[in-house]
Design a protein around this motif. Structure first.
Motif, short mmCIF file in Angstrom:
data_model
loop_
_atom_site.label_atom_id
_atom_site.label_comp_id
_atom_site.label_asym_id
_atom_site.label_seq_id
_atom_site.Cartn_x
_atom_site.Cartn_y
_atom_site.Cartn_z
N LEU A 224 0.82 -1.22 0.00
CA LEU A 224 0.00 0.00 0.00
C LEU A 224 0.84 1.26 0.00
N GLN A 225 2.14 1.12 -0.22
CA GLN A 225 3.05 2.26 -0.11
C GLN A 225 2.68 3.40 -1.05
N GLU A 226 2.37 3.07 -2.29
CA GLU A 226 2.11 4.11 -3.29
C GLU A 226 0.91 4.97 -2.94
N ARG A 227 -0.05 4.42 -2.19
CA ARG A 227 -1.26 5.18 -1.86
C ARG A 227 -1.21 5.71 -0.43
N CYS A 228 -0.13 5.46 0.30
CA CYS A 228 -0.05 5.77 1.72
C CYS A 228 0.28 7.25 1.95
N VAL A 229 -0.65 7.98 2.55
CA VAL A 229 -0.46 9.41 2.83
C VAL A 229 0.67 9.61 3.84
N ALA A 230 0.69 8.79 4.89
CA ALA A 230 1.72 8.94 5.92
C ALA A 230 3.11 8.76 5.34
N TYR A 231 3.27 7.83 4.40
CA TYR A 231 4.58 7.60 3.78
C TYR A 231 4.97 8.80 2.91
N LYS A 232 4.03 9.27 2.11
CA LYS A 232 4.33 10.39 1.21
C LYS A 232 4.68 11.66 1.99
N GLU A 233 4.01 11.85 3.13
CA GLU A 233 4.20 13.08 3.89
C GLU A 233 5.15 12.90 5.07
N ALA A 234 5.83 11.73 5.14
CA ALA A 234 6.77 11.44 6.22
C ALA A 234 6.12 11.60 7.60
N ARG A 235 4.93 11.01 7.74
CA ARG A 235 4.18 11.14 9.00
C ARG A 235 3.95 9.79 9.68
N THR A 236 4.70 8.78 9.29
CA THR A 236 4.47 7.46 9.89
C THR A 236 4.75 7.46 11.39
N ALA A 237 5.64 8.33 11.83
CA ALA A 237 5.96 8.36 13.27
C ALA A 237 4.84 9.01 14.08
N GLU A 238 4.04 9.88 13.46
CA GLU A 238 2.99 10.58 14.21
C GLU A 238 1.62 9.96 14.04
N LEU A 239 1.47 9.02 13.11
CA LEU A 239 0.19 8.34 12.89
C LEU A 239 0.32 6.85 13.20
N PRO A 240 -0.67 6.28 13.84
CA PRO A 240 -1.87 6.93 14.37
C PRO A 240 -1.54 7.83 15.56
N THR A 241 -2.38 8.83 15.77
CA THR A 241 -2.18 9.74 16.89
C THR A 241 -2.28 8.97 18.20
N ARG A 242 -1.32 9.18 19.06
CA ARG A 242 -1.29 8.44 20.32
C ARG A 242 -2.39 8.91 21.28
N LYS A 243 -2.78 8.02 22.14
CA LYS A 243 -3.79 8.33 23.14
C LYS A 243 -3.25 9.37 24.10
N PRO A 244 -4.04 10.39 24.42
CA PRO A 244 -3.57 11.39 25.39
C PRO A 244 -3.16 10.73 26.70
N LYS A 245 -2.01 11.11 27.21
CA LYS A 245 -1.49 10.48 28.42
C LYS A 245 -2.24 10.95 29.66
N LYS A 246 -2.51 10.00 30.53
CA LYS A 246 -3.07 10.31 31.84
C LYS A 246 -2.03 9.94 32.88
N GLU A 247 -2.06 10.66 33.97
CA GLU A 247 -1.14 10.34 35.05
C GLU A 247 -1.45 8.95 35.58
#
Length: 391
Positions: A224-247
């Motif tokens: 799915l690389q050719e259609r992957c938005v996160a790959y094209k925009e270099a956002r694989t590290a930020e997606l999926p958005t992590r769950k907000p941290k709770k203490e």
């Protein structure tokens, strides 16, 4: 021969209401990749029996494949059919689950087996909606069971699939938020293939587990690389958005290791709560987190002796090294106290307590940290006896 069933609510009319999400080439790419490069030799893939598929899907919830395999194999040896599981004592089921964690799964598993036997004569239904009515089976798990066992066309959306979808389609925001999750479900339904549902479902799981991993995804090998938005925009590290941290909450407890001769007293925990239904050590409420063991003894000495003396005459008390165990939502600080009893009182009408030998403890359903503590103490005692005997 498998029956192929289309689930009501997942019709072409449903897909047509979301034309932007329809893309037959997506499922075709996933199916082709899975058939050539996906996983085909996992133990639960050797049979499409619904009982085995269901068992694997429940065990794989929030647990890695490598950890599940030995438990799955031992479970099948002891409970080869849903009838065997339904008829088994809960203590036996919990003992075979002990160490796998998330013990609510085991309790639901047992209740589900009983309902399948009672309501469906031991045959799991092929309709995901009926599967969802059974204990411990959610929407995605129901779809996976139905797809793998009966060829039912139904959408899954587990953690792996959410990761693939959020990256491929560039969806920001925590996937646990209802509006985002609803959008992902619409995509999951719209992208279902007309044929090959088994390979497609397994392919999505395999992509998330082996290529589109949380860290260091193998993008060059992804179909799915050719259609992957996160790959094209270099956002694989930020997606999926992590769950907000709770203490993270922190709790503490004092565990009593009550010994008499070669046996240790164990207590059956309530069915609800942490380690529900497992055998463990009797507990007292703990002290403030971070308090030294000696201070715990000084502050709680009367309470420790009072509780211990209900089981026998106390001969000796020793504070053992403290340890921690991390759960999903909190960290538990444990202060074990070893208490030697010179004699014990009868446990009249106290069915939740049992005296156990080291050999019995190895087979009992104990929480992993408790079993590790007791086995370490047993090993230490054996080593001391060996040293004393050779002196």
């Amino acid at each position: 021969m498998k029956r192929r069933i289309s689930v009501a609510g997942a019709t072409s009319a449903t897909y047509a209401s979301n034309p932007a999400y329809i893309d037959p080439t997506f499922s075709a790419a996933v199916i082709e990749w899975q058939q050539q490069h996906g996983r085909h030799a996992l133990p639960w893939q050797l049979s499409r029996a619904a009982y085995r598929v269901w068992l694997s899907e429940i065990m794989l919830q929030q647990t890695q494949v490598a950890a599940v395999i030995p438990y799955y194999q031992r479970f099948l040896e002891r409970f080869p059919t849903v009838h065997d599981l339904a008829a088994a004592p809960s203590e036996d089921v919990m003992a075979h689950w002990a160490g796998l964690g998330y013990y609510t799964r085991a309790r639901n598993l047992h209740q589900c087996a009983k309902q399948v036997v009672e309501l469906y004569q031991g045959e799991f239904p092929s309709d995901p909606r009926l599967l969802q009515e059974l204990p411990g089976i959610g929407r995605s798990t129901a779809a996976a069971i139905a797809a793998f066992s009966y060829g039912t066309v139904a959408a899954i959306l587990d953690g792996n699939v959410k990761r693939v979808f959020t990256r491929v389609f560039g969806i920001a925001g925590y996937p646990g938020i209802k509006t985002i999750e609803d959008d992902l479900w619409l995509r999951a339904q719209a992208l279902l293939p007309a044929s090959g549902i088994e390979s497609y479902t397994q392919g999505l799981m395999d992509l998330g587990a082996t290529l589109c991993t949380r860290s260091s995804p193998s993008c060059p090998r992804c179909p799915l690389q050719e259609r992957c938005v996160a790959y094209k925009e270099a956002r694989t590290a930020e997606l999926p958005t992590r769950k907000p941290k709770k203490e993270q909450k922190e709790k503490s407890a004092i565990m009593l290791v009550l010994r008499h001769e070669q046996q240790i007293l164990l207590e059956r925990r309530p069915e609800t709560g942490i380690w529900g239904g497992l055998l463990s050590l009797p507990e007292l409420d703990g002290m403030q987190v971070g308090v030294h063991a000696a201070d715990v003894w000084d502050a709680r000495q009367d309470a420790i002796l009072s509780q211990a003396s209900t089981f026998g005459d106390v001969a000796e008390c020793t504070a053992l090294p403290a340890f921690e165990h991390v759960f999903t939502h909190f960290r538990l600080h444990v202060q074990p106290v070893q208490v030697r009893l010179s004699c014990v009182y009868p446990l009249v009408a106290e069915q939740r307590y049992v005296w156990s030998s080291p050999a019995q403890m190895k087979q009992a359903g104990l929480p992993a940290p408790v079993k590790n503590l007791l086995l370490a103490l047993d090993s230490e005692a054996a080593q001391q006896e060996l040293t004393f005997g050779s002196a």
